[in-house]
Design a protein around this motif. Structure first.
Motif, PDB file in Angstrom:
ATOM      1  N   GLU A  46      32.631  30.449  37.750  1.00  0.00           N
ATOM      2  CA  GLU A  46      33.339  31.106  36.764  1.00  0.00           C
ATOM      3  C   GLU A  46      32.457  31.673  35.542  1.00  0.00           C
ATOM      4  O   GLU A  46      32.425  32.832  35.221  1.00  0.00           O
ATOM      5  N   ARG A  47      31.499  30.622  35.198  1.00  0.00           N
ATOM      6  CA  ARG A  47      30.359  31.330  33.981  1.00  0.00           C
ATOM      7  C   ARG A  47      29.741  32.535  34.839  1.00  0.00           C
ATOM      8  O   ARG A  47      29.381  33.508  33.994  1.00  0.00           O
ATOM      9  N   LEU A  49      30.542  34.633  37.390  1.00  0.00           N
ATOM     10  CA  LEU A  49      31.426  35.764  37.363  1.00  0.00           C
ATOM     11  C   LEU A  49      31.626  36.480  35.959  1.00  0.00           C
ATOM     12  O   LEU A  49      31.655  37.741  35.806  1.00  0.00           O
ATOM     13  N   GLU A  50      31.979  35.720  35.150  1.00  0.00           N
ATOM     14  CA  GLU A  50      32.204  36.075  33.717  1.00  0.00           C
ATOM     15  C   GLU A  50      30.814  37.213  33.196  1.00  0.00           C
ATOM     16  O   GLU A  50      30.975  38.260  32.478  1.00  0.00           O
ATOM     17  N   LYS A  53      31.425  40.476  34.570  1.00  0.00           N
ATOM     18  CA  LYS A  53      32.733  40.981  34.204  1.00  0.00           C
ATOM     19  C   LYS A  53      33.779  40.975  35.464  1.00  0.00           C
ATOM     20  O   LYS A  53      34.388  41.894  35.851  1.00  0.00           O
ATOM     21  N   TYR A  55      36.233  37.707  37.664  1.00  0.00           N
ATOM     22  CA  TYR A  55      37.053  36.370  37.436  1.00  0.00           C
ATOM     23  C   TYR A  55      37.690  36.038  38.634  1.00  0.00           C
ATOM     24  O   TYR A  55      37.809  36.783  39.710  1.00  0.00           O
ATOM     25  N   ASP A  57      40.718  34.291  40.491  1.00  0.00           N
ATOM     26  CA  ASP A  57      42.425  34.496  39.999  1.00  0.00           C
ATOM     27  C   ASP A  57      43.255  33.206  40.401  1.00  0.00           C
ATOM     28  O   ASP A  57      44.335  33.278  39.897  1.00  0.00           O
ATOM     29  N   TRP A  58      42.706  32.217  41.165  1.00  0.00           N
ATOM     30  CA  TRP A  58      43.342  31.068  41.290  1.00  0.00           C
ATOM     31  C   TRP A  58      44.764  30.982  41.689  1.00  0.00           C
ATOM     32  O   TRP A  58      45.541  30.226  41.398  1.00  0.00           O
ATOM     33  N   ILE A  67      38.332  36.603  43.867  1.00  0.00           N
ATOM     34  CA  ILE A  67      37.356  37.108  42.873  1.00  0.00           C
ATOM     35  C   ILE A  67      37.493  38.747  42.633  1.00  0.00           C
ATOM     36  O   ILE A  67      37.815  39.610  43.619  1.00  0.00           O
ATOM     37  N   ARG A  69      37.710  42.063  39.694  1.00  0.00           N
ATOM     38  CA  ARG A  69      36.933  42.894  38.693  1.00  0.00           C
ATOM     39  C   ARG A  69      37.835  42.693  37.295  1.00  0.00           C
ATOM     40  O   ARG A  69      38.970  43.120  37.420  1.00  0.00           O
ATOM     41  N   ARG A  70      37.452  42.491  36.272  1.00  0.00           N
ATOM     42  CA  ARG A  70      38.249  42.538  35.012  1.00  0.00           C
ATOM     43  C   ARG A  70      38.637  44.090  34.534  1.00  0.00           C
ATOM     44  O   ARG A  70      39.737  44.089  33.934  1.00  0.00           O
ATOM     45  N   ASP A  73      41.271  44.647  37.958  1.00  0.00           N
ATOM     46  CA  ASP A  73      41.806  43.662  38.840  1.00  0.00           C
ATOM     47  C   ASP A  73      41.541  43.863  40.188  1.00  0.00           C
ATOM     48  O   ASP A  73      42.565  43.123  41.278  1.00  0.00           O
TER      49      ASP A  73
END
Length: 226
Positions: A46-47, A49-50, A53, A55, A57-58, A67, A69-70, A73
């Motif tokens: 997660e770090r 990916l952040e 940019k 994330y 999605d869980w 996985i 894109r912010r 999406d």
């Protein structure tokens, strides 16, 4: 956590690593995964990916499809995801946080067992994983595996016949071990509680555990009389 294919043949590079291990015949063997068992894979991912940019999605346990894109999406597609994960392991393997209680539990168990870490860490990150294990009090032999884990576990048992316990977070690794080394006692453990909530016990595990304290007590009970 990384999913892999399931070849029946043991890769030559893995066979060479197993042949080079200093193992004691007859001494119980603990075969333990690293990602989401000894190290918090998802926290590190997660770090990573952040910083790009992106994330997670869980929506499911799988990396593929989760996985995004912010910016819009959109899902990171398979080919790009493979390259992204290679970069993650290259950059972040040594910085993953150790799972709570893992080092202490293994330290207590090593008096009665020999411990081998069986991880699908890419070859490019093997030395980083070894350094991380040593730095966090888990200086155990590492096998950098490729594919599902049944072939490697079966090969380890040919080196060390006798009681063996396997700990992994991926259900299909339990299936692979059950098929190729059914005598091995299989514990399903997912350190990240968010991931653990996304799936039930692996169908081919013997027992699902929720912490290293529980692993220690369960394994200690199995060792009575060995």
């Amino acid at each position: 956590m990384l999913k892999t294919k399931e070849p029946d043949a043991l890769p030559a590079a893995v066979a060479d690593q197993i042949a080079a291990l200093a193992l004691t015949p007859g001494r119980p063997l603990l075969i333990v995964d690293a990602d989401e068992v000894l190290f918090y894979f998802m926290r590190g991912l997660e770090r990573f990916l952040e910083s790009r940019k992106l994330y997670f999605d869980w929506q499911s346990y799988a990396l593929h499809g989760n996985i995004r894109r912010r910016l819009d999406d959109s899902v990171v597609l398979a080919e790009e995801l493979h390259l992204l994960l290679q970069r993650f392991f290259a950059d972040a393997t040594e910085d993953m946080e150790p799972v709570d209680g893992a080092a202490a539990a293994l330290e207590r168990l090593r008096d009665r067992m020999q411990v081998v870490v069986l991880s699908n860490v890419p070859a490019l990150a093997r030395q980083a994983r070894e350094r991380a294990l040593a730095r966090h009090g888990m200086p155990y032999p590492l096998i950098a595996n490729s594919g599902s884990k049944g072939p490697a576990v079966s090969a380890l048992l040919r080196r060390v016949p006798g009681p063996a316990i396997f700990i992994d977070d991926i259900p299909h690794n339990h299936t692979s071990v059950a098929r190729l080394a059914p005598e091995v006692h299989r514990l399903h453990f997912v350190a990240d509680h968010r991931l653990a909530a996304l799936l039930g016990p692996a169908p081919d595990c013997h027992h699902r555990v929720a912490s290293w304290a529980e692993i220690h007590d369960h394994v200690s009970a199995l060792l009575v009389g060995t």
